[in-house]
Enzyme design. Structure first.
Site, PDB file in Angstrom:
ATOM      1  CG  ASP A   1      -1.859   1.207   1.379  1.00  0.00           C
ATOM      2  OD1 ASP A   1      -1.509   2.078   0.910  1.00  0.00           O
ATOM      3  OD2 ASP A   1      -3.044   0.792   1.584  1.00  0.00           O
TER       4      ASP A   1
ATOM      5  CB  THR B   1      -1.878   6.328  -1.968  1.00  0.00           C
ATOM      6  OG1 THR B   1      -1.988   4.859  -1.962  1.00  0.00           O
ATOM      7  CG2 THR B   1      -2.956   6.907  -1.016  1.00  0.00           C
ATOM      8  CB  THR B   2       0.947   3.508  -5.615  1.00  0.00           C
ATOM      9  OG1 THR B   2       0.768   2.859  -4.514  1.00  0.00           O
ATOM     10  CG2 THR B   2       2.346   3.023  -6.352  1.00  0.00           C
TER      11      THR B   2
ATOM     12  CG  ASP C   1      -6.569   0.965  -0.247  1.00  0.00           C
ATOM     13  OD1 ASP C   1      -6.645   2.183   0.281  1.00  0.00           O
ATOM     14  OD2 ASP C   1      -5.447   0.643  -0.758  1.00  0.00           O
TER      15      ASP C   1
END
Length: 556
Positions: free
Chosen positions: A60, A93-94, A393
């Site tokens: 994550d 987020t990545t 998520d």
């Protein structure tokens, strides 16, 4: 008038010009490179060691960046991006870090050629506007009541996670939880507050398949007097309080002067009468369960258990709010002001169960629960922590789709389509802004390129083939199958991304890149303690004034 002069002392460090730009770009790229391998279904895991010796295994992006300890200010800004993205939409987020890093890297050649950062930022802002307009063209609306479609979306978004091997389990939990707490406000507007009304309870033991969404709430408490109070009540009448059911002491320390022996008995009797009075107010409404956020004395427990009422004390405020929403009760501050409408009658069952060594209270089978608890079971705490991150998520994705029911193709297809549209548009842009605009268009390809790299396929051949397929702009659904690295139609595979997440990712990444490019000075004014320097001047001692009784007079 004289121009202001910047006075720098010996302890102040200063970097200026292109040196700063290069340092910021390198720092941002270093952060992006750390999590580049965690994108896509074939992503690698990171092992994080915290200072206390604990180990976290995750892919994550936000969880990884949260644990990083960086010194460079630009790198710290990049970490903030991930946190902002997570708080705003709960996913991507990545991607946001990788895209921001690539946008900055694409600007480096222009900095070398002495392009002014303002020119680059102007081109990037124009590219952002056109990218969102292009995204609108390829987005389409869906029916949020189509469970299979929702399932596909959530699965494709969390297919990169650890829990993807357990089939649709996490996606099912997320959709059930979000559907439970969704409130329709009319005019197509829906309120979905997953932070407030979805509680995740992790209990080690059992199998992951035993996890479920409860039609109500659950919390880690037992009744006050287990021997005397019922632990199972069908269709309970519930009263919620946030006031103590014990004798109220004075606001400040109260001194009571007792002259006779009987005075002590009178004082105790007053306390007893006060508690009996409060309990009688509560018992008028014939409750089966009383829950308070504050304390509950033994005497109050005696009166309640005598009337066949179960009681739970010192519950968290957040749990109390969830119970109120699930069973239709109102949290009351003063027992004297209780009304029939404040009593919760929406729950079908109250039950206390022992799981492992601890007791858990369930208020379930609610008629219209607008709050819920997701019960996660698993082999160990580490696995449960990772499952919870994946579930958060999934909840974010389900919430975004229900709030804004628009989708775009996944697997890097949306980014390739946008890149293709922006490349065509770049030729119509006048002046030197055309070059940074074209670089921004190419930077969007970093997402599909990273997916291809993580699949272990030939990146150059795959990207060339994809660019050729998108050149005519007829089929924006062509992307990369993240599992095999094969070029596929995302519509056939059912791989979709939420429109809201993509827009937020593009805005956050490009605006952050522009902000970092516009930094031309880093001034560090941290003063070091000078060894053997002069000591700080001592504060003058003022004699305290005293009043006639010798008490200190405090200054006004």
């Amino acid at each position: 008038m004289h121009a202001p002069v910047l006075v720098l002392n010996e302890a102040t460090k200063r970097e200026t010009g292109s040196k700063v730009h290069h340092a910021n770009i390198q720092a941002s790229k270093a952060v992006a490179d750390i999590i580049r391998t965690t994108l896509g279904p074939r992503s690698m895991l990171k092992m994080l060691l915290d200072p206390t010796g604990g180990i976290v295994l995750t892919n994550d992006g936000n969880a990884i960046l949260r644990e990083l300890d960086v010194a460079h200010p630009a790198a710290k800004t990049m970490l903030e991006l991930s946190r902002t993205q997570d708080e705003e939409v709960g996913d991507g987020t990545t991607s946001v870090i990788i895209l921001a890093g690539e946008m900055l890297y694409a600007a480096e050649p222009f900095i070398d050629k002495a392009f002014h950062p303002t020119v680059i930022c102007r081109a990037y802002s124009k590219a952002l506007e056109d990218a969102i307009a292009a995204l609108d063209q390829i987005a389409f609306e869906i029916n949020v009541n189509d469970r299979q479609m929702l399932l596909n979306i959530v699965r494709s978004c969390i297919g990169t996670k650890f829990t993807s091997r357990f089939g649709t389990l996490i996606a099912d939990l997320a959709i059930d939880a979000v559907n439970t707490i969704t409130v329709d406000l009319g005019n197509g507007i829906r309120e979905v507050d997953i932070k407030k009304y979805v509680k995740v309870e992790k209990i080690p033991g059992g199998q992951l398949e035993d996890s479920k969404v409860l039609t109500g709430v659950m919390f880690n408490k037992d009744v006050v007097s287990p021997g005397k109070m019922r632990r199972r009540i069908a269709n309970p009448r519930i009263i919620l309080l946030d006031s103590p059911l014990e004798y109220k002491k004075g606001e400040n320390m109260t001194n009571a002067e007792l002259m006779n022996e009987d005075d002590w008995t009178v004082l105790l009797k007053m306390e007893e009468e006060y508690i009996e009075n409060i309990c009688s107010h509560i018992l008028r409404f014939k409750p089966d369960l009383v829950i308070t956020e504050k304390g509950l004395s033994d005497l109050a427990s005696h009166y309640l258990s005598k009337a066949g009422v179960s009681a739970i004390r010192r519950i968290r405020k957040t749990d109390n709010n969830r119970i109120a929403r699930a069973c239709g009760a109102t949290i009351v501050n003063r027992p004297e002001e209780l009304q029939e409408s404040d009593v919760g009658t929406g729950a079908g069952l109250f039950e206390v169960e022992k799981i492992g060594d601890e007791f858990f209270a369930y208020i379930v089978q609610c008629k219209d629960p607008k709050a819920c608890t997701v019960l996660l079971r698993g082999a160990s705490k580490d696995i449960l922590n990772e499952v919870e991150r994946n579930l958060q998520d999934a909840l974010g994705v389900a919430r975004n789709v229900i709030k804004d029911a628009k989708l775009v193709p996944g697997g890097g297809a949306a980014e390739l389509a946008i890149s293709s549209i922006l490349k065509k548009k770049s030729s119509s842009i006048e002046g030197i802004e055309q070059w940074p605009y074209k670089a921004a268009a190419r930077a969007f390809e970093v997402i599909p390129r990273t997916l291809a790299q993580n699949c272990g396929v030939n990146v150059i051949r795959t990207m060339t083939s994809l660019q050729a397929r998108h050149a005519d702009g007829k089929d924006p659904n062509i992307g990369i199958d993240g599992n095999s690295g094969v070029i596929s139609d995302m519509k056939e595979l059912g791989i979709w991304d939420s429109y809201g997440v993509k827009v937020q990712t593009f805005k956050t990444a490009i605006e952050a890149a522009c902000m970092l490019l516009r930094i031309d000075d880093i001034v560090s004014g941290i003063k070091k303690k000078q060894a053997g320097g002069p000591a700080a001047p001592a504060k003058p001692q003022v004699e305290d004034e005293k009043d006639a009784d010798g008490e200190q007079i405090l200054p006004e």
